[in-house]
Enzyme design. Sequence first.
Site, PDB file in Angstrom:
ATOM      1  N   ASN A 148       0.841  -1.214   0.000  1.00  0.00           N
ATOM      2  CA  ASN A 148       0.000   0.000   0.000  1.00  0.00           C
ATOM      3  C   ASN A 148       0.869   1.255   0.000  1.00  0.00           C
ATOM      4  O   ASN A 148       0.532   2.244  -0.647  1.00  0.00           O
ATOM      5  CB  ASN A 148      -0.936  -0.008   1.207  1.00  0.00           C
ATOM      6  CG  ASN A 148      -2.169  -0.858   0.942  1.00  0.00           C
ATOM      7  OD1 ASN A 148      -3.050  -0.477   0.191  1.00  0.00           O
ATOM      8  ND2 ASN A 148      -2.201  -2.026   1.539  1.00  0.00           N
TER       9      ASN A 148
ATOM     10  N   HIS B  84      -8.246  -0.611   5.429  1.00  0.00           N
ATOM     11  CA  HIS B  84      -8.644  -1.863   6.089  1.00  0.00           C
ATOM     12  C   HIS B  84      -9.238  -2.791   5.031  1.00  0.00           C
ATOM     13  O   HIS B  84     -10.046  -2.345   4.200  1.00  0.00           O
ATOM     14  CB  HIS B  84      -9.666  -1.570   7.201  1.00  0.00           C
ATOM     15  CG  HIS B  84     -10.091  -2.799   7.940  1.00  0.00           C
ATOM     16  ND1 HIS B  84      -9.293  -3.417   8.885  1.00  0.00           N
ATOM     17  CD2 HIS B  84     -11.207  -3.554   7.834  1.00  0.00           C
ATOM     18  CE1 HIS B  84      -9.914  -4.491   9.343  1.00  0.00           C
ATOM     19  NE2 HIS B  84     -11.079  -4.610   8.720  1.00  0.00           N
TER      20      HIS B  84
ATOM     21  N   GLU C 152     -10.329   7.351  18.091  1.00  0.00           N
ATOM     22  CA  GLU C 152      -9.770   6.656  19.264  1.00  0.00           C
ATOM     23  C   GLU C 152     -10.119   5.170  19.295  1.00  0.00           C
ATOM     24  O   GLU C 152      -9.554   4.411  20.046  1.00  0.00           O
ATOM     25  CB  GLU C 152     -10.287   7.332  20.558  1.00  0.00           C
ATOM     26  CG  GLU C 152      -9.598   8.656  20.893  1.00  0.00           C
ATOM     27  CD  GLU C 152     -10.076   9.822  20.035  1.00  0.00           C
ATOM     28  OE1 GLU C 152     -10.968   9.617  19.200  1.00  0.00           O
ATOM     29  OE2 GLU C 152      -9.528  10.936  20.190  1.00  0.00           O
ATOM     30  N   GLY C 153     -11.053   4.744  18.433  1.00  0.00           N
ATOM     31  CA  GLY C 153     -11.416   3.314  18.434  1.00  0.00           C
ATOM     32  C   GLY C 153     -10.520   2.520  17.503  1.00  0.00           C
ATOM     33  O   GLY C 153      -9.530   3.021  16.991  1.00  0.00           O
TER      34      GLY C 153
HETATM   35  C1  GRF Z   1      -3.262  -4.742   3.908  1.00  0.00           C
HETATM   36  O1  GRF Z   1      -4.094  -5.830   3.586  1.00  0.00           O
HETATM   37  C2  GRF Z   1      -4.025  -3.760   4.740  1.00  0.00           C
HETATM   38  O2  GRF Z   1      -5.392  -3.696   4.445  1.00  0.00           O
HETATM   39  C3  GRF Z   1      -3.868  -4.327   6.115  1.00  0.00           C
HETATM   40  O3  GRF Z   1      -2.542  -4.835   6.160  1.00  0.00           O
HETATM   41  C4  GRF Z   1      -2.137  -5.154   4.845  1.00  0.00           C
HETATM   42  C5  GRF Z   1      -0.890  -4.372   4.559  1.00  0.00           C
HETATM   43  O4  GRF Z   1      -0.332  -4.802   3.403  1.00  0.00           O
HETATM   44  N1  GRF Z   1      -4.066  -3.308   7.097  1.00  0.00           N
HETATM   45  P1  GRF Z   1       0.947  -3.999   2.845  1.00  0.00           P
HETATM   46  O5  GRF Z   1       1.990  -4.013   3.939  1.00  0.00           O
HETATM   47  O6  GRF Z   1       0.501  -2.623   2.506  1.00  0.00           O
HETATM   48  O7  GRF Z   1       1.353  -4.802   1.634  1.00  0.00           O
END
Ligand code: GRF
Length: 197
Positions: A14, A110, A148-149
């Site tokens: 990402n 997410h 905060e959650g």
């Molecule tokens: C992704 O699936 C993201 O949604 C989750 O952790 C993973 C991170 O993947 N929070 P990367 O490290 O960005 O490849």
Amino acid sequence: MLRISVMVSGSGSNLQAVIDSIDNGQIKDAEIVQVISSNSEAFALERAKKHGIKGVVIGKQEFPDEEERNVELIKALKKENTNLVILAGYMNILKPELVKEFKGRIINIHPSLIPKYCGEGFYGGKVHEAVINAGEKESGATVHYVDEGIDSGEVIIQEKLFVEPGDNPESLAARVLKIEHIILPKAVLIWQSKGEK
Ligand code: GRF
């Protein structure tokens, strides 16, 4: 110029999507000023290094005390005059002080259609396992504000896909990840369009 700090713990695909979106001009007037990893072994740090982006490791090993670790995170974010914090696979929960300090300026990706399959214990493969075990017909990914959650902030953007009959958690994860790489840069554009600083 939008100064972005990206917080990671793993592979950084990402992070790579944001790097590429800045490089190809999809995201304008922005730069990733640092990548903060909770894990010194994270491949995300390699990706940062390859692009000449500063890598910082602030994890349980370096700072075992949670409060101290949180102070270090705030210091690191402020040191680079961060405007926007992107949590991209960052596996630690942010303390309320940090969330308050950067209210409205922290977004998280997410791998589910929030509010489904999120919160305590729903991360990585566990999300996709739960989706498949529940017999869901669709899944997807969400970018939301961090409050905060856990995974509970206002949704910025989400995109759906169909769960295929032969899907297992791995195949579903791979297809959801592709959606993540599309909606995360879009979320940055939405955030920029709100004129936030
Ligand atoms: C992704 O699936 C993201 O949604 C989750 O952790 C993973 C991170 O993947 N929070 P990367 O490290 O960005 O490849």
